[in-house]
Design a protein around this motif. Structure first.
Motif, PDB file in Angstrom:
ATOM      1  N   GLY A   3       1.210  14.045   3.112  1.00  0.00           N
ATOM      2  CA  GLY A   3       0.515  15.171   2.500  1.00  0.00           C
ATOM      3  C   GLY A   3      -0.509  15.815   3.421  1.00  0.00           C
ATOM      4  N   GLY A   4      -1.301  14.984   4.114  1.00  0.00           N
ATOM      5  CA  GLY A   4      -2.328  15.503   5.023  1.00  0.00           C
ATOM      6  C   GLY A   4      -1.722  16.290   6.172  1.00  0.00           C
ATOM      7  N   MET A   5      -0.566  15.839   6.625  1.00  0.00           N
ATOM      8  CA  MET A   5       0.118  16.518   7.738  1.00  0.00           C
ATOM      9  C   MET A   5       0.639  17.880   7.276  1.00  0.00           C
ATOM     10  N   LEU A   6       1.129  17.932   6.034  1.00  0.00           N
ATOM     11  CA  LEU A   6       1.648  19.182   5.475  1.00  0.00           C
ATOM     12  C   LEU A   6       0.546  20.240   5.431  1.00  0.00           C
ATOM     13  N   SER A   7      -0.646  19.834   4.971  1.00  0.00           N
ATOM     14  CA  SER A   7      -1.751  20.797   4.887  1.00  0.00           C
ATOM     15  C   SER A   7      -2.214  21.212   6.279  1.00  0.00           C
ATOM     16  N   ASN A   8      -2.156  20.293   7.243  1.00  0.00           N
ATOM     17  CA  ASN A   8      -2.515  20.622   8.630  1.00  0.00           C
ATOM     18  C   ASN A   8      -1.564  21.669   9.213  1.00  0.00           C
ATOM     19  N   LEU A   9      -0.261  21.490   8.957  1.00  0.00           N
ATOM     20  CA  LEU A   9       0.746  22.429   9.466  1.00  0.00           C
ATOM     21  C   LEU A   9       0.504  23.830   8.896  1.00  0.00           C
ATOM     22  N   LEU A  10       0.242  23.878   7.596  1.00  0.00           N
ATOM     23  CA  LEU A  10       0.010  25.166   6.941  1.00  0.00           C
ATOM     24  C   LEU A  10      -1.237  25.842   7.502  1.00  0.00           C
ATOM     25  N   SER A  11      -2.271  25.026   7.723  1.00  0.00           N
ATOM     26  CA  SER A  11      -3.533  25.545   8.282  1.00  0.00           C
ATOM     27  C   SER A  11      -3.302  26.140   9.674  1.00  0.00           C
ATOM     28  N   HIS A  39       0.866  -1.186   0.000  1.00  0.00           N
ATOM     29  CA  HIS A  39       0.000   0.000   0.000  1.00  0.00           C
ATOM     30  C   HIS A  39       0.899   1.230   0.000  1.00  0.00           C
ATOM     31  N   THR A  40       0.822   2.008  -1.079  1.00  0.00           N
ATOM     32  CA  THR A  40       1.616   3.236  -1.128  1.00  0.00           C
ATOM     33  C   THR A  40       0.811   4.320  -1.827  1.00  0.00           C
ATOM     34  N   HIS A  41       1.118   5.566  -1.529  1.00  0.00           N
ATOM     35  CA  HIS A  41       0.390   6.698  -2.114  1.00  0.00           C
ATOM     36  C   HIS A  41       1.200   7.326  -3.243  1.00  0.00           C
ATOM     37  N   TYR A  42       0.495   8.094  -4.092  1.00  0.00           N
ATOM     38  CA  TYR A  42       1.110   8.629  -5.301  1.00  0.00           C
ATOM     39  C   TYR A  42       1.776   9.990  -5.088  1.00  0.00           C
ATOM     40  N   THR A  43       1.694  10.507  -3.878  1.00  0.00           N
ATOM     41  CA  THR A  43       2.122  11.872  -3.557  1.00  0.00           C
ATOM     42  C   THR A  43       3.447  12.261  -4.207  1.00  0.00           C
ATOM     43  N   VAL A 103       1.821  15.990  -8.291  1.00  0.00           N
ATOM     44  CA  VAL A 103       2.946  15.303  -7.639  1.00  0.00           C
ATOM     45  C   VAL A 103       3.670  16.314  -6.754  1.00  0.00           C
ATOM     46  N   ASP A 104       4.042  15.882  -5.555  1.00  0.00           N
ATOM     47  CA  ASP A 104       4.767  16.762  -4.634  1.00  0.00           C
ATOM     48  C   ASP A 104       5.951  16.008  -4.042  1.00  0.00           C
ATOM     49  N   ALA A 105       7.138  16.243  -4.596  1.00  0.00           N
ATOM     50  CA  ALA A 105       8.339  15.539  -4.132  1.00  0.00           C
ATOM     51  C   ALA A 105       8.796  16.026  -2.760  1.00  0.00           C
ATOM     52  N   ASN A 106       8.135  17.059  -2.220  1.00  0.00           N
ATOM     53  CA  ASN A 106       8.456  17.510  -0.856  1.00  0.00           C
ATOM     54  C   ASN A 106       8.303  16.373   0.145  1.00  0.00           C
ATOM     55  N   ALA A 107       7.415  15.439  -0.172  1.00  0.00           N
ATOM     56  CA  ALA A 107       7.208  14.289   0.719  1.00  0.00           C
ATOM     57  C   ALA A 107       8.537  13.567   0.967  1.00  0.00           C
ATOM     58  N   LEU A 108       9.360  13.477  -0.083  1.00  0.00           N
ATOM     59  CA  LEU A 108      10.641  12.785   0.048  1.00  0.00           C
ATOM     60  C   LEU A 108      11.684  13.638   0.759  1.00  0.00           C
ATOM     61  N   ILE A 109      11.532  14.960   0.649  1.00  0.00           N
ATOM     62  CA  ILE A 109      12.497  15.859   1.300  1.00  0.00           C
ATOM     63  C   ILE A 109      12.186  15.977   2.794  1.00  0.00           C
ATOM     64  N   GLU A 112       2.321  32.139   8.460  1.00  0.00           N
ATOM     65  CA  GLU A 112       2.556  31.298   7.272  1.00  0.00           C
ATOM     66  C   GLU A 112       4.012  31.292   6.836  1.00  0.00           C
ATOM     67  N   ASP A 113       4.696  32.404   7.079  1.00  0.00           N
ATOM     68  CA  ASP A 113       6.088  32.516   6.653  1.00  0.00           C
ATOM     69  C   ASP A 113       7.021  31.583   7.425  1.00  0.00           C
ATOM     70  N   LYS A 114       6.489  30.933   8.464  1.00  0.00           N
ATOM     71  CA  LYS A 114       7.329  30.060   9.313  1.00  0.00           C
ATOM     72  C   LYS A 114       7.293  28.588   8.872  1.00  0.00           C
ATOM     73  N   LEU A 115       6.638  28.293   7.732  1.00  0.00           N
ATOM     74  CA  LEU A 115       6.473  26.884   7.331  1.00  0.00           C
ATOM     75  C   LEU A 115       7.812  26.162   7.205  1.00  0.00           C
ATOM     76  N   GLU A 116       8.779  26.801   6.552  1.00  0.00           N
ATOM     77  CA  GLU A 116      10.093  26.163   6.355  1.00  0.00           C
ATOM     78  C   GLU A 116      10.718  25.823   7.713  1.00  0.00           C
ATOM     79  N   GLU A 117      10.586  26.755   8.648  1.00  0.00           N
ATOM     80  CA  GLU A 117      11.134  26.554  10.001  1.00  0.00           C
ATOM     81  C   GLU A 117      10.457  25.371  10.695  1.00  0.00           C
ATOM     82  N   VAL A 118       9.133  25.298  10.531  1.00  0.00           N
ATOM     83  CA  VAL A 118       8.375  24.199  11.152  1.00  0.00           C
ATOM     84  C   VAL A 118       8.779  22.864  10.536  1.00  0.00           C
ATOM     85  N   LEU A 119       8.937  22.834   9.207  1.00  0.00           N
ATOM     86  CA  LEU A 119       9.330  21.587   8.534  1.00  0.00           C
ATOM     87  C   LEU A 119      10.720  21.117   8.988  1.00  0.00           C
TER      88      LEU A 119
END
Length: 472
Positions: free
Chosen positions: A308-316, A210-214, A297-303, A324-331
């Motif tokens: 994907g769902g967690m990424l959108s939650n963080l941004l929200s 089971h794998t996702h296409y992200t 496609v979002d290769a950020n998943a690999l970085i 919003e400007d702190k996303l890179e810091e949070v990641l």
């Protein structure tokens, strides 16, 4: 029922369009009415199974769709008489967000199978086998095919040996099959081949992938997995495939045609089913329910190794705080928090817990100045044993003088089924209602009120103001 439907050399397919595909793309909003017309066609396909229940479907039915999840399951069973029905089950969390007492879990499994479930895929967010023991025993007792999923993730501790060791524990627990659950699309094709070969040589029970296409690699991972010996793959009908969903069913069937892995499924029949879901897809896009960005496609998943769902939650969360400007810091903070917390795989509920704590650490300008109740719970041991032991000094900093939990967390829970039955007695119209109430409390009560009001012609539908997207 063991190893059902698995024939050597022939790859089997689990269709996810009725659960994980729409959970990944449209927050689990496909209704039973939208599913019904296509079920007779799907029943003719000859899938290994159709994944159609569990995960976030239960929550979504009650909270947003004003549907009884139990009635949905019975309807699916009636309209898919020749197809195995599969569900996703979060071990001791069942379908909720806390650990439940064993008596509630046993009753839930019993009722799930009685109402139509054939295959139960069970996982634990921490890969703590102790949190799966009761679910495995219960599923086997009820005669369901019991599949245990490995929550796949990356990190120094997560070596091939780690996964092989866990697979051996799973086989030893009595599971009928193993699923590699790559919820964050972190697998790469050659890593998939290596992992599958190692698991196939270590255990005798079938392996499902089971794998996702992200990250854009799912089809390649499935193909390399198949060549390495995977028995079953998860796919989604193409209108609700790709993006944060799965590899397209028709494409994988076509790719394997005429080979020793041929699925034997009829592409013409699948095209008819595709036509139906294309109309639904258009409806979802037109209504704004399906954001075309979700299909990219979002290769950020690999970085960042963040689902994907967690990424959108963080941004929200950052938007709500005006940061919003702190996303890179949070990641960048997420892997540090994850390391402090004993390297939990990032899947529900640990992904939300680690992510929220990372947001707090960045927004407050000081690490762990404010600690969430849930993060404290992970560090204390309320969710089970983390893959890597937590540093005692860090644990003391977070939980103070509280006593850490080193046993299976559910061992500390008193039986609660009778108490729950009493609490919701006034609303109960079927035995299963207590299980809806056990997991979703006031959300279930609101549904029960609506159901009762509907009988008397009173309008009691959920208002949009109450709607909020919950983690999946």
């Amino acid at each position: 029922m063991q190893n059902m439907g698995i024939i050597m050399g022939k790859v089997k397919i689990t269709e996810t369009v009725l659960r994980d595909a729409h959970q990944s793309l449209i927050a689990t909003r496909m209704t039973m009415d939208e599913m019904l017309p296509v079920l007779p066609l799907m029943d003719k396909v000859g899938y290994h199974s159709v994944e159609c229940w569990g995960g976030a479907t239960f929550d979504s039915c009650l909270r947003f769709l004003n549907e009884d999840p139990w009635e949905r399951l019975r309807t699916l069973k009636k309209n898919l008489p020749n197809t195995k029905l599969q569900m996703l089950f979060r071990g001791q969390n069942m379908l909720g967000y806390r650990h439940y007492a064993d008596d509630v879990l046993e009753y839930f499994v019993q009722k799930s199978v009685a109402n139509g479930i054939d295959i139960i895929r069970i996982f634990d967010a921490l890969n703590d086998i102790r949190n799966l023991e009761t679910a495995i025993k219960s599923a086997k007792k009820e005669g369901a095919h019991t599949q245990v999923a490995i929550s796949y993730t990356l990190g120094d501790v997560f070596t091939t040996d780690y996964y092989v060791n866990y697979a051996k524990q799973i086989e030893g627990s009595g599971a009928d099959s193993i699923c590699i659950k790559d919820m964050a699309a972190l697998l790469t094709p050659y890593e998939t081949e290596k992992l599958v070969k190692a698991l196939k040589s270590a255990v005798k029970i079938p392996i499902q992938l089971h794998t996702h296409y992200t990250s854009g690699l799912a089809s390649m991972c499935l193909l390399k997995g198949i060549e390495a010996g995977v028995d079953v793959i998860d796919t989604a009908m193409s209108p609700l495939a790709l993006g944060t969903s799965h590899a397209p069913t028709e494409s994988m069937v076509a790719a394997l045609q005429g080979t020793k892995y041929d699925t034997g499924l009829d592409l013409v029949l699948l095209t008819e089913i595709r036509d139906y879901f294309m109309k639904l897809r258009k409806k979802y896009i037109d209504s704004g329910l399906l954001d075309p960005k979700m299909l990219a496609v979002d290769a950020n998943a690999l970085i960042y190794q963040v689902p994907g769902g967690m990424l959108s939650n963080l941004l929200s969360q950052l938007k709500q705080a005006g940061k919003e400007d702190k996303l890179e810091e949070v990641l960048k903070e997420v892997p540090k928090v994850r390391k402090d917390a004993g390297y939990p795989p990032l899947v529900t509920p640990s992904s939300q817990i680690v992510g929220t704590q990372a947001v707090f650490n960045v927004i407050m300008g000081e690490r762990y100045k404010m600690v969430t109740k849930e993060f404290k719970g992970v560090v204390k041991g309320e969710y089970g044993r983390t893959p890597v032991p937590i540093d005692p000094e860090f644990r003391k900093k977070i939980i103070g003088d509280e006593t850490p939990i080193d046993c299976r967390p559910a061992d500390l829970l008193e039986p609660e089924l009778d108490k729950l039955k009493k609490e919701c007695a006034e609303w109960t119209e079927q035995e299963e209602d207590v299980l809806s109430y056990a997991q979703f409390g006031q959300v279930a009560v609101k549904f029960f009120e609506n159901r009762r009001n509907a009988k008397f012609g009173i309008d009691g539908a959920h208002s949009d103001s109450e709607k909020q997207i919950h983690p999946v």
